[in-house]
Design a protein around this motif. Structure first.
Motif, PDB file in Angstrom:
ATOM      1  N   LEU A  93       8.123 -12.584   4.074  1.00 25.40           N
ATOM      2  CA  LEU A  93       7.351 -12.115   4.908  1.00 25.40           C
ATOM      3  C   LEU A  93       6.480 -10.918   4.421  1.00 25.40           C
ATOM      4  N   ILE A  94       7.244 -10.012   4.088  1.00 24.23           N
ATOM      5  CA  ILE A  94       6.651  -8.690   3.604  1.00 24.23           C
ATOM      6  C   ILE A  94       5.616  -8.917   2.510  1.00 24.23           C
ATOM      7  N   LEU A  95       6.157  -9.763   1.645  1.00 23.29           N
ATOM      8  CA  LEU A  95       5.236  -9.690   0.445  1.00 23.29           C
ATOM      9  C   LEU A  95       4.066 -10.652   0.827  1.00 23.29           C
ATOM     10  N   GLU A  96       4.107 -11.705   1.628  1.00 26.59           N
ATOM     11  CA  GLU A  96       3.039 -12.370   2.008  1.00 26.59           C
ATOM     12  C   GLU A  96       1.846 -11.535   2.706  1.00 26.59           C
ATOM     13  N   GLU A  97       2.493 -10.686   3.412  1.00 31.40           N
ATOM     14  CA  GLU A  97       1.419  -9.707   4.244  1.00 31.40           C
ATOM     15  C   GLU A  97       0.715  -8.799   3.148  1.00 31.40           C
ATOM     16  N   LEU A  98       1.674  -8.078   2.187  1.00 33.82           N
ATOM     17  CA  LEU A  98       1.225  -7.133   1.201  1.00 33.82           C
ATOM     18  C   LEU A  98       0.122  -8.099   0.310  1.00 33.82           C
ATOM     19  N   PHE A  99       0.416  -9.357  -0.138  1.00 33.90           N
ATOM     20  CA  PHE A  99      -0.580 -10.195  -0.838  1.00 33.90           C
ATOM     21  C   PHE A  99      -1.804 -10.289  -0.275  1.00 33.90           C
ATOM     22  N   ALA A 100      -1.764 -10.574   1.102  1.00 40.87           N
ATOM     23  CA  ALA A 100      -3.064 -10.555   1.768  1.00 40.87           C
ATOM     24  C   ALA A 100      -3.986  -9.334   1.931  1.00 40.87           C
ATOM     25  N   TRP A 101      -3.284  -8.181   1.908  1.00 44.01           N
ATOM     26  CA  TRP A 101      -3.827  -6.999   1.915  1.00 44.01           C
ATOM     27  C   TRP A 101      -4.384  -6.601   0.643  1.00 44.01           C
ATOM     28  N   LEU A 102      -3.522  -6.635  -0.293  1.00 41.64           N
ATOM     29  CA  LEU A 102      -4.085  -6.393  -1.767  1.00 41.64           C
ATOM     30  C   LEU A 102      -5.202  -7.344  -2.059  1.00 41.64           C
ATOM     31  N   ASN A 103      -5.073  -8.784  -1.889  1.00 40.97           N
ATOM     32  CA  ASN A 103      -6.235  -9.754  -2.069  1.00 40.97           C
ATOM     33  C   ASN A 103      -7.645  -9.180  -1.515  1.00 40.97           C
ATOM     34  N   GLN A 104      -7.509  -8.543  -0.338  1.00 39.20           N
ATOM     35  CA  GLN A 104      -8.480  -8.001   0.408  1.00 39.20           C
ATOM     36  C   GLN A 104      -9.292  -6.775  -0.295  1.00 39.20           C
ATOM     37  N   LEU A 105      -8.417  -6.135  -1.017  1.00 37.88           N
ATOM     38  CA  LEU A 105      -8.763  -5.138  -1.754  1.00 37.88           C
ATOM     39  C   LEU A 105      -9.252  -5.616  -3.283  1.00 37.88           C
ATOM     40  N   GLY A 106      -9.302  -6.739  -3.443  1.00 40.74           N
ATOM     41  CA  GLY A 106      -9.582  -7.220  -4.806  1.00 40.74           C
ATOM     42  C   GLY A 106      -8.700  -7.484  -5.736  1.00 40.74           C
ATOM     43  N   ILE A 107      -7.446  -7.303  -5.360  1.00 43.87           N
ATOM     44  CA  ILE A 107      -6.205  -7.462  -6.377  1.00 43.87           C
ATOM     45  C   ILE A 107      -5.471  -8.376  -6.118  1.00 43.87           C
ATOM     46  N   THR A 108      -5.329  -9.486  -7.392  1.00 44.07           N
ATOM     47  CA  THR A 108      -4.841 -10.876  -7.455  1.00 44.07           C
ATOM     48  C   THR A 108      -3.382 -10.567  -7.819  1.00 44.07           C
ATOM     49  N   GLU A 109      -2.701 -11.694  -7.528  1.00 43.05           N
ATOM     50  CA  GLU A 109      -1.398 -12.027  -7.880  1.00 43.05           C
ATOM     51  C   GLU A 109      -0.873 -11.719  -9.303  1.00 43.05           C
ATOM     52  N   ASP A 110      -1.889 -12.128 -10.096  1.00 43.19           N
ATOM     53  CA  ASP A 110      -1.534 -12.095 -11.624  1.00 43.19           C
ATOM     54  C   ASP A 110      -1.511 -10.495 -12.107  1.00 43.19           C
ATOM     55  N   ARG A 111      -2.002  -9.582 -11.088  1.00 38.59           N
ATOM     56  CA  ARG A 111      -1.649  -8.280 -11.601  1.00 38.59           C
ATOM     57  C   ARG A 111      -0.541  -7.540 -10.948  1.00 38.59           C
ATOM     58  N   ILE A 112       0.205  -8.560 -10.342  1.00 43.66           N
ATOM     59  CA  ILE A 112       1.418  -8.004  -9.547  1.00 43.66           C
ATOM     60  C   ILE A 112       2.802  -8.328 -10.347  1.00 43.66           C
ATOM     61  N   ILE A 113       3.658  -7.532 -10.372  1.00 44.24           N
ATOM     62  CA  ILE A 113       5.145  -7.949 -10.891  1.00 44.24           C
ATOM     63  C   ILE A 113       6.011  -7.392  -9.684  1.00 44.24           C
ATOM     64  N   ILE A 114       6.915  -8.585  -9.388  1.00 44.92           N
ATOM     65  CA  ILE A 114       8.118  -8.537  -8.445  1.00 44.92           C
ATOM     66  C   ILE A 114       9.256  -7.909  -9.019  1.00 44.92           C
ATOM     67  N   LEU A 115      10.122  -7.015  -8.546  1.00 43.80           N
ATOM     68  CA  LEU A 115      11.218  -6.484  -9.209  1.00 43.80           C
ATOM     69  C   LEU A 115      12.369  -6.723  -8.352  1.00 43.80           C
ATOM     70  N   VAL A 116      13.386  -7.642  -8.474  1.00 42.04           N
ATOM     71  CA  VAL A 116      14.581  -7.542  -7.448  1.00 42.04           C
ATOM     72  C   VAL A 116      15.367  -6.702  -7.855  1.00 42.04           C
ATOM     73  N   GLY A 117      15.574  -5.640  -6.748  1.00 36.54           N
ATOM     74  CA  GLY A 117      16.685  -4.754  -7.124  1.00 36.54           C
ATOM     75  C   GLY A 117      17.807  -4.691  -6.370  1.00 36.54           C
ATOM     76  N   GLY A 118      18.983  -4.486  -7.211  1.00 40.80           N
ATOM     77  CA  GLY A 118      20.321  -4.623  -6.407  1.00 40.80           C
ATOM     78  C   GLY A 118      21.210  -3.647  -6.702  1.00 40.80           C
TER      79      GLY A 118
END
Length: 420
Positions: free
Chosen positions: A77-102
């Motif tokens: 849910l957090i990522l979906e909202e972040l992506f929507a916000w970033l898309n509004q700023l002109g930033i698309t998913e191909d410029r994003i890397i997700i890092l799963v930290g443990g």
């Protein structure tokens, strides 16, 4: 009376005799005012502090850190909202890397990623990395913190032009609260960084629910500055794992505001008790004993000297850390464990034996689990019961007029002990 506490994905229950004084340590009941996505969206639309948006708009690569499955964070849910916000700023998913930290947990598996992110997001995101704190090829060294902690961080996070960290604000036994920059510093840190920071747990002020003048938190946030965290998105959950609040913005300012809200939920007035029944809160907080131990910290603050703690934790992954077991096996008594670890160089993993044993010094401990063998229980210097009723029946005969405290969500609780 019948009591019930979380256990894995189910519940454990027992009957407490009417003659026994029983008190519940309940988190403040908060009902969500909005659905979770709306809460998160509202936080992103109302940023706290400066996030250096010009830097974000110029960024070619944006890194977003998310938690592994040991935390009930609604990452999808957090990522979906972040992506929507970033898309509004002109930033698309191909410029994003997700890092799963443990941190020092095992790296996330493909099945974990499906659970954390969901199939729809997995299809949209092309760059996903499961962090491994012991893979030197995955790390970059950036110097040392003011307190002398070596700073190693995931190289992909370091190579990004803008860095966002997500997480859940919960009580933490020596950092005060989770989240903020922790998802990058610890979640995406190297073993020397995690070890150096966690060594602060012995320092005065490294306490449950405390942020100010907390050496572990101060070191964490200093390292957060060094690794260059630009923004955080954090949620606060109620005891039903529902999002009741969210904050986003500056890594420290937003986290402080969220932690202040969390204090109002997690701070619980309690009287001392002879027997404390503590559940971490069910899955995933009782995935293994390494995680479930966190419930012992508030329980040990409530239990009377010489009392009994009943830890209700399924632990489908057993102890969760071999070095924890190995350290416990080296000693004959809990006090010996505490004194030995306090006097030698700090090592992550075995440090859990110190946190575990300091509770055992104060109170007898019984684990309710169908996954912990008698052999492992003996190594860990505790007893094991197959049901909560069995454990309570083992404990009550030792007290003439027993007082029992029940902590259904102990890992999120900050006890406020009443003077009586």
């Amino acid at each position: 009376m019948e009591i019930e506490v979380p256990y894995g994905r189910e519940k454990q229950s027992c009957n407490v005799p009417e003659s026994v004084q029983c008190m519940y340590g309940k988190l403040r009941q908060v009902v969500p005012e909005l659905d979770p996505s709306s809460q998160i969206r509202l936080a992103i639309e109302n940023l706290i502090g400066d996030i250096n948006q010009d830097k974000l708009l110029k960024a070619h690569k944006i890194a977003i850190a998310v938690s592994d499955l040991t935390r009930p964070v609604p990452s999808r849910l957090i990522l979906e909202e972040l992506f929507a916000w970033l898309n509004q700023l002109g930033i698309t998913e191909d410029r994003i890397i997700i890092l799963v930290g443990g941190g020092l947990h095992r790296p996330a598996t493909p099945e974990d990623l499906k659970y954390i992110l969901g199939e729809e997001l997995l299809g949209r995101i092309k760059n996903i990395v499961a962090h491994d704190a012991d893979n030197e090829e995955m790390l970059t060294f950036l110097g040392t913190s003011a307190q002398g902690t070596p700073v190693h961080v995931n190289k992909y996070f370091n190579q990004a032009d803008y860095r966002i960290v997500t997480g859940m604000i919960d009580a933490h036994q020596f950092m005060g609260f989770t989240a903020g920059v922790k998802g990058a510093v610890i979640g995406l840190g190297g073993r020397p960084t995690i070890t150096g920071n966690h060594a602060r747990l012995f320092s005065p002020g490294a306490e449950l629910g405390r942020l100010e003048d907390n050496p572990a938190r101060l070191d964490l946030e200093d390292i957060g500055t060094i690794v260059g965290v630009d923004m955080v998105v954090n949620v606060i959950l109620n005891d039903k794992k529902q999002v009741v609040n969210a904050v986003a913005g500056h890594p420290v300012e937003a986290h402080r505001q969220g932690a202040e809200y969390a204090k109002g939920i997690f701070g619980v007035p309690m009287n001392p008790a002879d027997v404390v029944i503590a559940s971490p809160g069910g899955f995933p907080k009782d995935l293994n004993l390494y995680q479930a131990q966190k419930a012992l910290t508030p329980a040990s603050q409530i239990v009377k000297e010489g009392g009994t703690i009943i830890l209700v934790a399924q632990c489908i992954e057993g102890s969760g850390e071999e070095s924890f077991e190995q350290e416990m096996a080296l000693h004959k008594t809990p006090r010996e464990v505490v004194e030995s670890i306090s006097s030698k160089e700090f090592v992550i993993g075995p440090h859990k034996a110190y946190l575990w044993a300091r509770t055992l010094v104060k109170a007898r401990t019984i684990i309710v689990s169908d996954q912990i063998s008698p052999t492992l229980a003996k190594t860990l210097m505790v007893e094991v019961a197959s049901s909560l009723q069995e454990a309570l029946d083992m404990a009550l005969p030792n007290y003439t007029s027993p007082e029992v405290a029940v902590l259904p969500y102990a890992s999120s609780m900050i006890p406020i002990i009443n003077n009586i």
